[in-house]
Design a protein around this motif. Sequence first.
Motif, mmCIF file in Angstrom:
data_model
loop_
_atom_site.group_PDB
_atom_site.id
_atom_site.type_symbol
_atom_site.label_atom_id
_atom_site.label_comp_id
_atom_site.label_asym_id
_atom_site.label_seq_id
_atom_site.Cartn_x
_atom_site.Cartn_y
_atom_site.Cartn_z
ATOM 1 N N THR A 12 4.811 -2.115 -1.360
ATOM 2 C CA THR A 12 4.426 -1.366 -0.152
ATOM 3 C C THR A 12 5.136 -0.007 -0.123
ATOM 4 O OG1 THR A 12 6.020 -2.774 1.023
ATOM 5 C CG2 THR A 12 3.684 -3.247 1.355
ATOM 6 N N GLY A 13 6.340 0.068 -0.706
ATOM 7 C CA GLY A 13 7.025 1.364 -0.795
ATOM 8 C C GLY A 13 6.195 2.343 -1.623
ATOM 9 N N ARG A 45 4.554 5.791 -0.371
ATOM 10 C CA ARG A 45 4.887 7.074 -1.021
ATOM 11 C C ARG A 45 3.627 7.766 -1.525
ATOM 12 N NH1 ARG A 45 9.530 4.164 -2.089
ATOM 13 N NH2 ARG A 45 8.621 3.078 -3.852
ATOM 14 N N ASP A 66 14.377 3.990 7.708
ATOM 15 C CA ASP A 66 13.981 2.987 8.708
ATOM 16 C C ASP A 66 12.722 2.273 8.253
ATOM 17 O OD1 ASP A 66 16.090 3.601 10.400
ATOM 18 O OD2 ASP A 66 14.970 5.186 11.418
ATOM 19 N N VAL A 94 8.826 1.168 8.593
ATOM 20 C CA VAL A 94 7.537 1.540 9.172
ATOM 21 C C VAL A 94 7.057 0.324 9.982
ATOM 22 C CG1 VAL A 94 5.148 2.131 8.552
ATOM 23 C CG2 VAL A 94 7.071 3.078 7.222
ATOM 24 N N GLY A 107 8.724 -5.648 -1.718
ATOM 25 C CA GLY A 107 8.978 -4.803 -0.539
ATOM 26 C C GLY A 107 8.236 -5.278 0.699
ATOM 27 N N PHE A 108 7.521 -6.340 0.596
ATOM 28 C CA PHE A 108 6.826 -6.950 1.733
ATOM 29 C C PHE A 108 6.911 -8.462 1.563
ATOM 30 C CE2 PHE A 108 3.690 -8.380 4.625
ATOM 31 C CZ PHE A 108 3.511 -7.383 5.563
ATOM 32 N N ARG A 126 9.451 -7.507 5.010
ATOM 33 C CA ARG A 126 10.764 -6.921 5.266
ATOM 34 C C ARG A 126 11.424 -7.558 6.481
ATOM 35 N NH1 ARG A 126 10.507 -2.890 1.363
ATOM 36 N NH2 ARG A 126 12.103 -1.363 1.741
ATOM 37 N N GLN A 185 6.708 -9.912 9.490
ATOM 38 C CA GLN A 185 5.855 -9.611 8.333
ATOM 39 C C GLN A 185 5.634 -10.858 7.470
ATOM 40 O OE1 GLN A 185 7.172 -6.207 6.074
ATOM 41 N NE2 GLN A 185 7.115 -4.832 7.843
ATOM 42 N N ARG A 236 14.324 9.469 -5.987
ATOM 43 C CA ARG A 236 13.614 9.319 -4.712
ATOM 44 C C ARG A 236 14.418 9.988 -3.606
ATOM 45 N NH1 ARG A 236 12.061 3.032 -4.026
ATOM 46 N NH2 ARG A 236 12.782 3.529 -1.942
HETATM 47 P P1 AMP Z 1 10.910 0.491 -1.046
HETATM 48 O O1 AMP Z 1 10.187 1.288 -2.088
HETATM 49 O O2 AMP Z 1 10.485 -0.932 -0.994
HETATM 50 O O3 AMP Z 1 12.406 0.652 -1.149
HETATM 51 O O4 AMP Z 1 10.481 1.108 0.369
HETATM 52 C C1 AMP Z 1 10.771 2.459 0.696
HETATM 53 C C2 AMP Z 1 10.620 2.665 2.194
HETATM 54 O O5 AMP Z 1 9.263 2.418 2.582
HETATM 55 C C3 AMP Z 1 11.452 1.732 3.065
HETATM 56 O O6 AMP Z 1 12.785 2.185 3.241
HETATM 57 C C4 AMP Z 1 10.648 1.747 4.355
HETATM 58 O O7 AMP Z 1 10.864 2.944 5.064
HETATM 59 C C5 AMP Z 1 9.214 1.771 3.847
HETATM 60 N N1 AMP Z 1 8.682 0.407 3.634
HETATM 61 C C6 AMP Z 1 8.337 -0.175 2.450
HETATM 62 N N2 AMP Z 1 7.868 -1.414 2.629
HETATM 63 C C7 AMP Z 1 7.935 -1.638 3.967
HETATM 64 C C8 AMP Z 1 7.610 -2.746 4.787
HETATM 65 N N3 AMP Z 1 7.146 -3.892 4.274
HETATM 66 N N4 AMP Z 1 7.790 -2.615 6.136
HETATM 67 C C9 AMP Z 1 8.261 -1.480 6.678
HETATM 68 N N5 AMP Z 1 8.602 -0.399 5.959
HETATM 69 C C10 AMP Z 1 8.439 -0.463 4.614
#
Ligand code: AMP
Length: 212
Positions: free
Chosen positions: A32-33, A37, A58, A60, A84-85, A87, A91, A159
């Motif tokens: 999900t990140g 992005r 933070d 989302v 990443g899901f 979190r 969810q 990043r």
């Molecule tokens: P990641 O690449 O998984 O480290 O995610 C990077 C950023 O994306 C996180 O710090 C959040 O701001 C947002 N993000 C990613 N996945 C989620 C999620 N499942 N719920 C909420 N925010 C998310």
Amino acid sequence: MKPHLIILGAPGSGKGTQAARLVENGFKHISTGDLLRSEIAKGSELGQKVSGIISRGDLVDDNTVMALLKANCSVDKVSYIFDGFPRNIAQAEMLDAELLHGRKTLAVYFKIDLGILIDRVVNRRTCGSCGEIYNLSTKVPLVADVCDKCGAIGTLKQRKDDNREVVANRLKIFAETVEPMLAFYRSKGVLVEIDASMQEKDVFSELETVIS
Ligand code: AMP
């Protein structure tokens, strides 16, 4: 069909690296990140809405991320690795109720001492061309500034949210949200834990054992 894998772990625990390797075992990796992005890179309305939230580290809001996930995966034909899901517990419940609908899943917790992760994440670099992940102290490219995997030159990027202050916030949020998720998957009898402080290849072989 193999179970869907839900990888739970702190930022820098190696989720993305291991998920990318597992693609060779027939899984499809969804992060999900990465999806968020890519919305930011496109400059979409969603990207504009989430850009500030992500740069602060933070989360989302749950419904926005769930909708993005649903729009980007179809769980019937292929086994996914969810990176990443979820979190948080909301969810985790949504994933089950709105997408997986009781399909076979395995949750793998990448357990690691959070204290070592700030340095690890701050040193992380990602190839902007193929997504290969490096670390400036533990996994440098064989030839400086050339991606080992795809050969692209000068594409290794940090990043924006991988700086010390933001990583500290991301780790704090992780520490506050992980236990209820672990309890959720433990109560379903689908949780396994892996020692994510091991070398990358050892984590991978343990992962292969767990899913076989
Ligand atoms: P990641 O690449 O998984 O480290 O995610 C990077 C950023 O994306 C996180 O710090 C959040 O701001 C947002 N993000 C990613 N996945 C989620 C999620 N499942 N719920 C909420 N925010 C998310």
